[in-house]
Design an enzyme around this catalytic site. Structure first.
Site, PDB file in Angstrom:
ATOM      1  N   ASP A   8       0.861  -1.181   0.000  1.00  0.00           N
ATOM      2  CA  ASP A   8       0.000   0.000   0.000  1.00  0.00           C
ATOM      3  C   ASP A   8       0.905   1.240   0.000  1.00  0.00           C
ATOM      4  O   ASP A   8       2.127   1.111  -0.051  1.00  0.00           O
ATOM      5  CB  ASP A   8      -0.914   0.003   1.233  1.00  0.00           C
ATOM      6  CG  ASP A   8      -0.153   0.215   2.538  1.00  0.00           C
ATOM      7  OD1 ASP A   8       1.101   0.281   2.517  1.00  0.00           O
ATOM      8  OD2 ASP A   8      -0.807   0.320   3.584  1.00  0.00           O
ATOM      9  N   ASP A  17       1.427   4.757   2.349  1.00  0.00           N
ATOM     10  CA  ASP A  17       1.012   5.389   3.600  1.00  0.00           C
ATOM     11  C   ASP A  17       1.369   6.871   3.583  1.00  0.00           C
ATOM     12  O   ASP A  17       2.497   7.230   3.245  1.00  0.00           O
ATOM     13  CB  ASP A  17       1.721   4.713   4.779  1.00  0.00           C
ATOM     14  CG  ASP A  17       1.564   3.199   4.759  1.00  0.00           C
ATOM     15  OD1 ASP A  17       0.490   2.724   5.131  1.00  0.00           O
ATOM     16  OD2 ASP A  17       2.518   2.500   4.335  1.00  0.00           O
ATOM     17  N   ASP A  72      -3.302   4.528   2.659  1.00  0.00           N
ATOM     18  CA  ASP A  72      -3.638   4.897   4.037  1.00  0.00           C
ATOM     19  C   ASP A  72      -3.344   6.375   4.236  1.00  0.00           C
ATOM     20  O   ASP A  72      -2.234   6.826   3.926  1.00  0.00           O
ATOM     21  CB  ASP A  72      -2.789   4.106   5.048  1.00  0.00           C
ATOM     22  CG  ASP A  72      -3.182   2.641   5.137  1.00  0.00           C
ATOM     23  OD1 ASP A  72      -4.301   2.299   4.683  1.00  0.00           O
ATOM     24  OD2 ASP A  72      -2.379   1.847   5.657  1.00  0.00           O
TER      25      ASP A  72
HETATM   26  P1  ATP Z   1       4.126  -2.538   3.071  1.00  0.00           P
HETATM   27  O1  ATP Z   1       5.033  -2.313   1.913  1.00  0.00           O
HETATM   28  O2  ATP Z   1       3.700  -3.956   3.186  1.00  0.00           O
HETATM   29  O3  ATP Z   1       2.972  -1.590   3.077  1.00  0.00           O
HETATM   30  P2  ATP Z   1       4.844  -1.139   5.451  1.00  0.00           P
HETATM   31  O4  ATP Z   1       6.009  -1.183   6.366  1.00  0.00           O
HETATM   32  O5  ATP Z   1       4.538   0.166   4.809  1.00  0.00           O
HETATM   33  O6  ATP Z   1       5.025  -2.268   4.378  1.00  0.00           O
HETATM   34  P3  ATP Z   1       2.208  -0.991   6.657  1.00  0.00           P
HETATM   35  O7  ATP Z   1       1.312  -2.110   7.077  1.00  0.00           O
HETATM   36  O8  ATP Z   1       1.698  -0.138   5.558  1.00  0.00           O
HETATM   37  O9  ATP Z   1       3.606  -1.656   6.306  1.00  0.00           O
HETATM   38  O10 ATP Z   1       2.480  -0.150   7.959  1.00  0.00           O
HETATM   39  C1  ATP Z   1       3.401   0.919   8.050  1.00  0.00           C
HETATM   40  C2  ATP Z   1       3.648   1.278   9.486  1.00  0.00           C
HETATM   41  O11 ATP Z   1       2.485   1.857  10.059  1.00  0.00           O
HETATM   42  C3  ATP Z   1       3.995   0.075  10.364  1.00  0.00           C
HETATM   43  O12 ATP Z   1       5.127   0.388  11.128  1.00  0.00           O
HETATM   44  C4  ATP Z   1       2.840  -0.126  11.284  1.00  0.00           C
HETATM   45  O13 ATP Z   1       3.255  -0.417  12.577  1.00  0.00           O
HETATM   46  C5  ATP Z   1       2.109   1.185  11.228  1.00  0.00           C
HETATM   47  N1  ATP Z   1       0.659   0.936  11.154  1.00  0.00           N
HETATM   48  C6  ATP Z   1       0.022   0.275  10.173  1.00  0.00           C
HETATM   49  N2  ATP Z   1      -1.299   0.235  10.394  1.00  0.00           N
HETATM   50  C7  ATP Z   1      -1.499   0.900  11.558  1.00  0.00           C
HETATM   51  C8  ATP Z   1      -2.643   1.237  12.336  1.00  0.00           C
HETATM   52  N3  ATP Z   1      -3.866   0.878  11.953  1.00  0.00           N
HETATM   53  N4  ATP Z   1      -2.462   1.943  13.477  1.00  0.00           N
HETATM   54  C9  ATP Z   1      -1.236   2.315  13.838  1.00  0.00           C
HETATM   55  N5  ATP Z   1      -0.125   2.049  13.149  1.00  0.00           N
HETATM   56  C10 ATP Z   1      -0.234   1.353  12.029  1.00  0.00           C
HETATM   57 MN    MN Z   2       2.698   0.460   3.753  1.00  0.00          MN
HETATM   58 MN    MN Z   3      -0.412   0.832   5.554  1.00  0.00          MN
END
Ligand code: ATP
Ligand code: MN
Ligand code: MN
Length: 376
Positions: free
Chosen positions: A205, A207, A300
């Site tokens: 995703d 963020d 997100d």
């Molecule tokens: P990916 O490439 O799979 O998206 P990512 O490290 O960006 O890898 P994410 O699941 O998007 O993974 O999450 C990014 C960060 O945000 C993580 O460190 C996670 O702890 C935090 N995070 C994700 N969802 C939430 C949430 N609902 N509330 C608080 N923190 C979150």
């Molecule tokens: Mn992510």
């Molecule tokens: Mn995310």
């Protein structure tokens, strides 16, 4: 004369926030194996074993050399018996029979498929598995199942969402987000976080963190942005979560707690003509067929008050394991409580303010770790 410092295993910290972990992983064959084990334990809801493997994977990712003999891991933290057995097997046999068993396990395979759908977690997977379902196709075909709005979107855009988001796509979406936000709040700060901030080339995703240095918070900003995308036909799905933050409330001590920011889990329609190999060299019939010129992308969006921005940035940049270890380090080594909103010193009974990530590391008595070194 410059000499390479010798690697000293006893100096390696058990906390990933005291290590540097870039994307340059010398031990992928071990860490991939551990991640399969961790995932299988997650599916079985045994958190302790899951964390044991995640910590071991994270530790090997930080090593500056490939492990080739058992002697290489001597003195390292996070190397429990289960972990050592798998390392030994992989060194000797090239692969681990335990990991192979998991990969061939009916339950693991089904859960792996189910949880790859947006909106489907371990609980739902458990339910479907008990009903005798085993594949995404079987779930799709079962018209008696009650799916949530999120899961419906998950199935509707399944193919797009399982194919990873590229850096180029992240940059394109970043422009869309910045444009929309600045329409309503010109001095807003929009920052890409998550894996892309850590330098990853692909993600599941994208963020974003949104804040504004100006006075007063705009609870309507997120709603305005979403409405704009709706009118532009760019919004395929969205779930807005209102802020539940209460001032003076102590930071959450739960390790994997959700934070209290106003946020939105969305699916955006990214319009960009794609070269589709399957339609390239074929005939008339395909020429006339409509070629899909967009891709569904998970986004997100998190809105944070300006004073909490540094904490939110640290939390949302991840990795998840890096964040877990920061919190564990804060509470076990410093008697402090850290979450995505604040840092509380339990001895002094005060909240520690921070305007940057550097200041948070300093409050914790930690050397600063750059975002691209947080791929634990
Ligand atoms: P990916 O490439 O799979 O998206 P990512 O490290 O960006 O890898 P994410 O699941 O998007 O993974 O999450 C990014 C960060 O945000 C993580 O460190 C996670 O702890 C935090 N995070 C994700 N969802 C939430 C949430 N609902 N509330 C608080 N923190 C979150
Ligand atoms: Mn992510
Ligand atoms: Mn995310």
């Amino acid at each position: 004369e410059l000499e390479m410092p010798a690697f000293t295993a006893t100096k390696v910290s058990q906390y990933s926030c005291q290590r540097k972990t870039t994307l340059n992983n010398y031990n992928k064959k071990f860490t991939d194996a551990f991640e399969v084990m961790a995932e299988n334990y997650e599916f079985k809801e045994s958190e302790i074993f899951c964390l044991e493997f995640l910590r071991a994977a994270s530790l090997l990712k930080s090593l500056p050399f490939p492990v080739t003999r058992m002697k290489d891991i001597q003195g390292l933290p996070c190397m429990g018996d289960q972990v050592r057995d798998i390392i030994e097997e992989i060194i000797e046999e090239g692969e681990s029979s335990r990991v192979r068993e998991v990969l061939n396990d009916e339950r693991y395979k089904a859960f792996k498929q189910f949880t790859s759908v947006f909106g489907v977690g371990v609980k739902t997977s458990e339910k479907w598995y008990r009903m005798g379902l085993r594949t995404v196709e079987e779930v799709k075909a079962d018209k008696t199942l009650k799916l949530s709005k999120m899961q419906k979107a998950g199935f509707l855009y399944y193919e797009d969402l399982v194919s990873c988001v590229s850096k180029a796509e992240a940059d394109a979406v970043s422009l869309i987000v910045k444009n929309a936000v600045c329409t309503f709040l010109p001095d807003a700060l929009v920052t890409i976080t998550g894996g892309f901030r850590r330098g990853k080339k692909i993600g599941h995703d994208i963020d974003f963190l949104i804040t504004s240095p100006g006075p007063g918070e705009d609870d309507e900003l997120l709603h305005k942005v979403i409405d704009l995308w709706k009118r532009q036909g760019l919004l395929l799905y969205c779930d807005i979560i209102e802020s539940t933050f209460v001032k003076e409330q102590l930071p959450s001590r739960k390790v994997d707690a959700m934070d209290h920011f106003q946020k939105c889990f969305a699916i955006l329609k990214l319009c960009q003509p794609r070269v589709d190999n399957s339609t390239c060299n074929t005939s008339k019939k395909l020429e006339m067929a409509e070629v899909k010129d967009w891709k569904a992308i998970r986004v997100d969006l998190v809105i944070t008050p300006f004073e909490q921005y540094a904490y939110a940035l640290l939390g949302w940049t991840g990795s998840r394991q890096f964040g877990r270890d920061l919190r564990r380090y804060a509470s076990h080594e410093r008697k402090m409580v850290l979450d995505n909103h604040a840092l509380y010193d339990r001895r002094k009974r005060i909240f520690l303010k921070a305007g940057s990530e550097e200041e948070i590391f300093a409050h914790l008595g930690l050397d600063y770790v750059e975002p691209w070194e947080r791929n634990a």
